[in-house]
Scaffold this motif. Structure first.
Motif, PDB file in Angstrom:
ATOM      1  N   ILE A  71      32.405  36.237  40.081  1.00  0.00           N
ATOM      2  CA  ILE A  71      33.508  36.237  39.117  1.00  0.00           C
ATOM      3  C   ILE A  71      33.107  37.034  37.874  1.00  0.00           C
ATOM      4  O   ILE A  71      32.832  36.479  36.812  1.00  0.00           O
ATOM      5  N   PRO A  72      33.037  38.356  37.958  1.00  0.00           N
ATOM      6  CA  PRO A  72      32.717  39.160  36.766  1.00  0.00           C
ATOM      7  C   PRO A  72      33.832  39.044  35.727  1.00  0.00           C
ATOM      8  O   PRO A  72      34.994  38.767  36.076  1.00  0.00           O
ATOM      9  N   ASN A  73      33.479  39.260  34.471  1.00  0.00           N
ATOM     10  CA  ASN A  73      34.469  39.096  33.411  1.00  0.00           C
ATOM     11  C   ASN A  73      34.072  39.900  32.174  1.00  0.00           C
ATOM     12  O   ASN A  73      32.913  40.263  31.992  1.00  0.00           O
ATOM     13  N   PHE A  74      35.035  40.127  31.320  1.00  0.00           N
ATOM     14  CA  PHE A  74      34.849  40.752  30.017  1.00  0.00           C
ATOM     15  C   PHE A  74      36.103  40.440  29.228  1.00  0.00           C
ATOM     16  O   PHE A  74      36.980  39.719  29.709  1.00  0.00           O
ATOM     17  N   GLY A  75      36.232  40.959  28.010  1.00  0.00           N
ATOM     18  CA  GLY A  75      37.484  40.681  27.324  1.00  0.00           C
ATOM     19  C   GLY A  75      37.470  40.919  25.843  1.00  0.00           C
ATOM     20  O   GLY A  75      36.574  41.559  25.283  1.00  0.00           O
ATOM     21  N   HIS A  76      38.512  40.370  25.214  1.00  0.00           N
ATOM     22  CA  HIS A  76      38.777  40.553  23.798  1.00  0.00           C
ATOM     23  C   HIS A  76      38.224  39.348  23.034  1.00  0.00           C
ATOM     24  O   HIS A  76      38.895  38.320  22.904  1.00  0.00           O
ATOM     25  N   ALA A  77      37.024  39.492  22.521  1.00  0.00           N
ATOM     26  CA  ALA A  77      36.386  38.365  21.842  1.00  0.00           C
ATOM     27  C   ALA A  77      37.124  37.979  20.569  1.00  0.00           C
ATOM     28  O   ALA A  77      37.097  36.820  20.158  1.00  0.00           O
ATOM     29  N   GLY A  78      37.794  38.938  19.948  1.00  0.00           N
ATOM     30  CA  GLY A  78      38.444  38.671  18.673  1.00  0.00           C
ATOM     31  C   GLY A  78      39.722  37.872  18.772  1.00  0.00           C
ATOM     32  O   GLY A  78      40.180  37.309  17.779  1.00  0.00           O
ATOM     33  N   ASP A  79      40.330  37.820  19.959  1.00  0.00           N
ATOM     34  CA  ASP A  79      41.564  37.039  20.096  1.00  0.00           C
ATOM     35  C   ASP A  79      41.516  36.032  21.246  1.00  0.00           C
ATOM     36  O   ASP A  79      42.519  35.395  21.554  1.00  0.00           O
ATOM     37  N   GLY A  80      40.355  35.879  21.868  1.00  0.00           N
ATOM     38  CA  GLY A  80      40.196  34.827  22.880  1.00  0.00           C
ATOM     39  C   GLY A  80      40.782  35.126  24.237  1.00  0.00           C
ATOM     40  O   GLY A  80      40.929  34.227  25.070  1.00  0.00           O
ATOM     41  N   ASN A  81      41.108  36.385  24.509  1.00  0.00           N
ATOM     42  CA  ASN A  81      41.716  36.772  25.781  1.00  0.00           C
ATOM     43  C   ASN A  81      40.634  37.277  26.734  1.00  0.00           C
ATOM     44  O   ASN A  81      40.016  38.308  26.489  1.00  0.00           O
ATOM     45  N   LEU A  82      40.410  36.527  27.822  1.00  0.00           N
ATOM     46  CA  LEU A  82      39.373  36.879  28.790  1.00  0.00           C
ATOM     47  C   LEU A  82      40.001  37.522  30.014  1.00  0.00           C
ATOM     48  O   LEU A  82      41.048  37.084  30.496  1.00  0.00           O
ATOM     49  N   HIS A  83      39.338  38.547  30.539  1.00  0.00           N
ATOM     50  CA  HIS A  83      39.742  39.155  31.800  1.00  0.00           C
ATOM     51  C   HIS A  83      38.714  38.744  32.850  1.00  0.00           C
ATOM     52  O   HIS A  83      37.547  39.154  32.793  1.00  0.00           O
ATOM     53  N   ILE A  84      39.174  37.946  33.803  1.00  0.00           N
ATOM     54  CA  ILE A  84      38.297  37.276  34.762  1.00  0.00           C
ATOM     55  C   ILE A  84      38.698  37.724  36.167  1.00  0.00           C
ATOM     56  O   ILE A  84      39.875  37.627  36.541  1.00  0.00           O
ATOM     57  N   TYR A  85      37.733  38.188  36.954  1.00  0.00           N
ATOM     58  CA  TYR A  85      38.040  38.798  38.244  1.00  0.00           C
ATOM     59  C   TYR A  85      37.376  38.040  39.385  1.00  0.00           C
ATOM     60  O   TYR A  85      36.196  37.687  39.311  1.00  0.00           O
ATOM     61  N   LEU A  86      38.132  37.810  40.433  1.00  0.00           N
ATOM     62  CA  LEU A  86      37.676  37.067  41.599  1.00  0.00           C
ATOM     63  C   LEU A  86      37.450  38.059  42.735  1.00  0.00           C
ATOM     64  O   LEU A  86      38.402  38.683  43.216  1.00  0.00           O
ATOM     65  N   CYS A  87      36.214  38.214  43.158  1.00  0.00           N
ATOM     66  CA  CYS A  87      35.847  39.233  44.152  1.00  0.00           C
ATOM     67  C   CYS A  87      35.704  38.601  45.538  1.00  0.00           C
ATOM     68  O   CYS A  87      35.029  37.584  45.699  1.00  0.00           O
ATOM     69  N   SER A  88      36.306  39.240  46.532  1.00  0.00           N
ATOM     70  CA  SER A  88      36.260  38.681  47.890  1.00  0.00           C
ATOM     71  C   SER A  88      34.921  38.929  48.564  1.00  0.00           C
ATOM     72  O   SER A  88      34.451  38.108  49.352  1.00  0.00           O
ATOM     73  N   ASP A  89      34.305  40.088  48.312  1.00  0.00           N
ATOM     74  CA  ASP A  89      33.033  40.468  48.912  1.00  0.00           C
ATOM     75  C   ASP A  89      33.064  40.239  50.423  1.00  0.00           C
ATOM     76  O   ASP A  89      33.888  40.828  51.108  1.00  0.00           O
ATOM     77  N   ASN A  90      32.226  39.343  50.939  1.00  0.00           N
ATOM     78  CA  ASN A  90      32.135  39.181  52.394  1.00  0.00           C
ATOM     79  C   ASN A  90      33.011  38.061  52.956  1.00  0.00           C
ATOM     80  O   ASN A  90      32.901  37.709  54.134  1.00  0.00           O
ATOM     81  N   MET A  91      33.880  37.492  52.144  1.00  0.00           N
ATOM     82  CA  MET A  91      34.722  36.385  52.622  1.00  0.00           C
ATOM     83  C   MET A  91      35.805  36.879  53.579  1.00  0.00           C
ATOM     84  O   MET A  91      36.295  38.002  53.462  1.00  0.00           O
ATOM     85  N   SER A  92      36.191  36.005  54.505  1.00  0.00           N
ATOM     86  CA  SER A  92      37.372  36.282  55.321  1.00  0.00           C
ATOM     87  C   SER A  92      38.606  36.144  54.422  1.00  0.00           C
ATOM     88  O   SER A  92      38.545  35.538  53.344  1.00  0.00           O
ATOM     89  N   ASP A  93      39.724  36.680  54.875  1.00  0.00           N
ATOM     90  CA  ASP A  93      40.952  36.591  54.085  1.00  0.00           C
ATOM     91  C   ASP A  93      41.338  35.142  53.821  1.00  0.00           C
ATOM     92  O   ASP A  93      41.749  34.782  52.714  1.00  0.00           O
ATOM     93  N   GLU A  94      41.203  34.309  54.848  1.00  0.00           N
ATOM     94  CA  GLU A  94      41.568  32.893  54.711  1.00  0.00           C
ATOM     95  C   GLU A  94      40.654  32.185  53.706  1.00  0.00           C
ATOM     96  O   GLU A  94      41.109  31.431  52.841  1.00  0.00           O
ATOM     97  N   GLU A  95      39.360  32.448  53.810  1.00  0.00           N
ATOM     98  CA  GLU A  95      38.403  31.825  52.902  1.00  0.00           C
ATOM     99  C   GLU A  95      38.626  32.308  51.473  1.00  0.00           C
ATOM    100  O   GLU A  95      38.562  31.518  50.509  1.00  0.00           O
ATOM    101  N   TYR A  96      38.912  33.597  51.321  1.00  0.00           N
ATOM    102  CA  TYR A  96      39.121  34.150  49.986  1.00  0.00           C
ATOM    103  C   TYR A  96      40.375  33.563  49.340  1.00  0.00           C
ATOM    104  O   TYR A  96      40.371  33.216  48.151  1.00  0.00           O
ATOM    105  N   ALA A  97      41.444  33.422  50.124  1.00  0.00           N
ATOM    106  CA  ALA A  97      42.686  32.859  49.580  1.00  0.00           C
ATOM    107  C   ALA A  97      42.463  31.426  49.099  1.00  0.00           C
ATOM    108  O   ALA A  97      42.918  31.042  48.006  1.00  0.00           O
ATOM    109  N   LYS A  98      41.758  30.659  49.900  1.00  0.00           N
ATOM    110  CA  LYS A  98      41.501  29.254  49.540  1.00  0.00           C
ATOM    111  C   LYS A  98      40.600  29.153  48.315  1.00  0.00           C
ATOM    112  O   LYS A  98      40.859  28.359  47.393  1.00  0.00           O
ATOM    113  N   THR A  99      39.546  29.967  48.286  1.00  0.00           N
ATOM    114  CA  THR A  99      38.603  29.924  47.161  1.00  0.00           C
ATOM    115  C   THR A  99      39.262  30.428  45.884  1.00  0.00           C
ATOM    116  O   THR A  99      39.075  29.849  44.806  1.00  0.00           O
ATOM    117  N   SER A 100      40.042  31.478  45.986  1.00  0.00           N
ATOM    118  CA  SER A 100      40.728  32.023  44.813  1.00  0.00           C
ATOM    119  C   SER A 100      41.666  31.000  44.197  1.00  0.00           C
ATOM    120  O   SER A 100      41.715  30.829  42.970  1.00  0.00           O
TER     121      SER A 100
END
Length: 466
Positions: free
Chosen positions: A372-401
Motif C-alpha cells: 500500500i504505497p502512499n504520499f500526499g498533501h501534508a498541509g491539508d491532511g489529504n493522503l493518496h493511498i494505493y492498493l497494489c494487486s502484485d501477485n494476487m488473483s483477481d478474486e483475492e485482490y477484490a476481497k483484500t481491497s
C-alpha cells in the motif's frame, strides 16, 4: 432503474442538434470506456461532442424527456469512474468546448469553456501577470472536470481548492435551460449558493459549460525547500508545528523513500537526495526576497526538534527543483507502473492525525499481505493511498481491497475526516457512501438530486446509490 435504450429514431433526432457529423459518434471506441485508472470499464451507446451551450441544452433536454442516461465527460483523468457511462446512453464529451471566452484583468477574472485543459489555461496566461492558482497534478484535466470534483492540488494549503477560485458558472439543467450561478462580484450574501452546490457534485446535477475563474497576480519570488527526515513519521509530525508558527507555505507535500524508489524505476532517473527516508517539500511564494527568506528561516527552525536533516533550498525554476516536482507529480504513474492492478483511496483527515492513518496502513500491509504505497498533501491532511494487486488473483485482490478500503474509511471517520479530499466518490466508492455519512444525510442528498434531476438521467449511479 430502467432507461430507454437509444434507437434509430433517437439517433436521427439527436443528430439534428449537432452541426458536424464527426462530433456525433455512433460507434464509440475503447477511448470512451474508462478513466485514468481503467479499473471499471463501461462503453456508452453514443458519444456527442458539443461545441456550444445550445447543443448541450438540446441534448440534455432530449435525454431527460426520453429517459436516456447522459454522462458529462472531461479529459478522463478521474480515478473513481465518475465519467463512465455505467448505464449506457450518451457520453457528453466536453473536450471540444475548449475556448477562452473572456480575459478580464480589470476584474481579475477569466471566462472559459468547460472543456479547456489546465495545461492550455496555463499556456494562455504564461505571458500575462496573472495565474490560476489551483494546481492539480493532472495538467491535462479540464477545468470543468476540476469544478465537478472540486479538485485540490498542490497549492490548496495557501490558496484553497477549486471552489475558492470559481466566481461564476453556467450550467445546463435537465429542463434544457442554461443557468448562471454566481457572478464576477467577490462577495455574496444573497441566498443559497447554487454555484457551490454544483461544484463538487461530480456531474450529477447538471452539465457545466462555462466557468469564470479568479486570477491572482503572479508572485515575484518562488522557492522550494525539500527537508529530509530519518522516517516519514518524523516528517509528518513536523507539519502542524510549521503551520502553527505563522508561516503560510504555498505547498507542503510528503513522500517516503519507498515511493521515491518506485519513481526512479519508472522514470529511469535518480532522485537528487540520497539521505533520509521521509521528505517534506515546502513551497513558498512572495513578493520580496526578504519575505520568503523570513518564512523559510522560520520553517527550518521549527522542524529541528523533529530530527530534520539539512534542507536543500532551490529556486522554483532550477533543474533540481523541476526534477523533485517531476518526481512528486509522477508518483501515481510510477506506482501504477509497478503492479498489474491498482486501486486508490484519498481520505482527508485533520493534519495532526495523518500519522494515525499511516500507522494503520502499515498494520494492514502486514495483516493482509498487500503493498500500500502512499504520499500526499501534508498541509491539508489529504493522503493518496494505493492498493497494489502484485501477485494476487483477481478474486483475492477484490476481497483484500474491499477490506483495506473499509478499514481506512473507518479510520478516517473516527478522526472526523472525509472519504475523499479531491478525487471524488464517483462510481467506484458509491457503495461505501451511506455507511460513512449515514442514511439521514444521504437521503437529504437524494432529495437534492431528485429536485435537479427528476428523471435520474444525469450521471446516474455516482456518489451514492439511488
Amino acid at each position: 432503474m430502467e432507461y430507454h435504450k437509444i434507437n434509430q429514431t433517437d439517433l436521427d433526432n439527436l443528430s439534428k442538434f449537432i452541426s458536424d457529423p464527426e462530433r456525433f459518434i455512433t460507434k464509440p471506441t475503447k477511448h470512451w470506456d474508462h478513466d485514468q485508472f481503467g479499473t471499471v470499464k463501461a462503453m456508452p451507446d453514443l458519444v456527442i461532442q458539443p461545441t456550444s451551450n445550445e447543443e448541450v441544452m438540446n441534448v440534455v433536454k432530449y435525454a431527460s424527456d426520453h429517459s436516456i442516461p447522459l454522462v458529462p465527460r472531461g479529459n478522463s483523468t478521474g480515478l473513481m469512474g465518475a465519467n463512465l457511462a455505467v448505464d449506457g446512453g450518451i457520453s457528453l464529451d466536453m473536450i471540444k468546448m475548449n475556448k477562452v471566452l473572456e480575459y478580464d484583468p480589470e476584474s481579475l477574472t477569466m471566462t472559459v469553456q468547460a472543456g479547456l485543459r489546465l495545461k492550455d489555461l496555463d499556456e494562455y496566461l504564461a505571458d500575462k501577470p496573472f495565474m490560476y492558482m489551483p494546481a492539480p497534478a493532472m495538467h491535462w484535466a479540464t477545468i470543468g472536470g476540476n469544478v465537478s470534483t472540486n479538485a485540490g492540488g498542490l497549492k490548496a494549503i495557501k490558496y484553497g481548492v477549486t471552489r475558492e477560485h470559481i466566481r461564476e458558472i453556467k450550467v445546463v439543467l435537465t429542463n434544457g435551460k442554461l443557468y448562471k450561478f454566481g457572478s464576477k462580484a467577490v462577495k455574496s450574501s444573497s441566498g443559497y449558493s447554487l454555484k457551490d452546490l454544483i461544484i463538487g457534485s461530480e456531474g450529477t446535477l447538471g452539465v457545466v459549460t462555462e466557468v469564470t475563474i479568479r486570477l491572482y497576480p503572479r508572485p515575484h519570488k518562488s522557492i522550494n525547500a525539500i527537508i529530509p527526515f530519518p522516517t516519514l513519521n518524523d516528517a509528518i509530525r513536523s507539519v502542524p508545528a510549521i503551520l502553527k508558527s505563522g508561516v503560510v507555505p504555498t505547498t507542503v507535500e510528503f513522500m517516503g523513500r519507498k515511493v521515491v524508489k518506485l519513481w526512479e524505476t519508472y522514470a529511469k532517473d535518480e532522485f537528487p537526495i540520497k539521505h533520509g527516508d521521509g521528505f517534506i517539500i515546502i513551497g513558498i511564494d512572495a513578493f520580496t526576497e526578504d519575505e520568503w527568506k523570513a518564512e523559510l528561516n522560520e520553517t527550518l527552525e521549527v522542524v529541528k526538534p523533529f530530527k530534520a536533516e539539512k534542507a536543500i533550498v532551490l529556486s522554483a525554476d532550477s533543474d533540481e527543483a523541476k526534477k523533485i516536482w517531476k518526481c512528486r507529480e509522477e508518483l501515481l504513474l510510477a506506482i501504477q507502473n509497478s503492479t498489474p492492478k491498482m486501486d486508490e483511496i484519498d481520505v482527508c483527515v485533520p493534519i495532526n492525525h495523518i500519522p494515525v492513518v499511516l500507522d494503520r496502513i502499515e498494520e494492514l500491509e502486514k495483516e493482509l499481505n498487500i503493498r500500500i504505497p502512499n504520499f500526499g498533501h501534508a498541509g491539508d491532511g489529504n493522503l493518496h493511498i494505493y492498493l497494489c494487486s502484485d501477485n494476487m488473483s483477481d478474486e483475492e485482490y477484490a476481497k483484500t481491497s474491499d477490506k483495506v478500503i473499509s478499514e481506512l474509511y473507518k479510520t478516517a471517520k473516527s478522526l472526523d475526516g472525509n472519504m475523499s479530499g479531491e478525487h471524488g466518490i464517483g462510481y467506484a466508492r458509491a457503495n461505501y457512501y451511506e455507511d460513512f455519512y449515514g442514511k439521514d444525510y444521504t437521503d437529504l442528498l437524494r432529495k437534492v438530486k431528485k429536485l435537479f434531476d427528476p428523471n435520474y438521467i444525469i450521471n446516474p449511479g455516482k456518489i451514492f446509490k439511488p
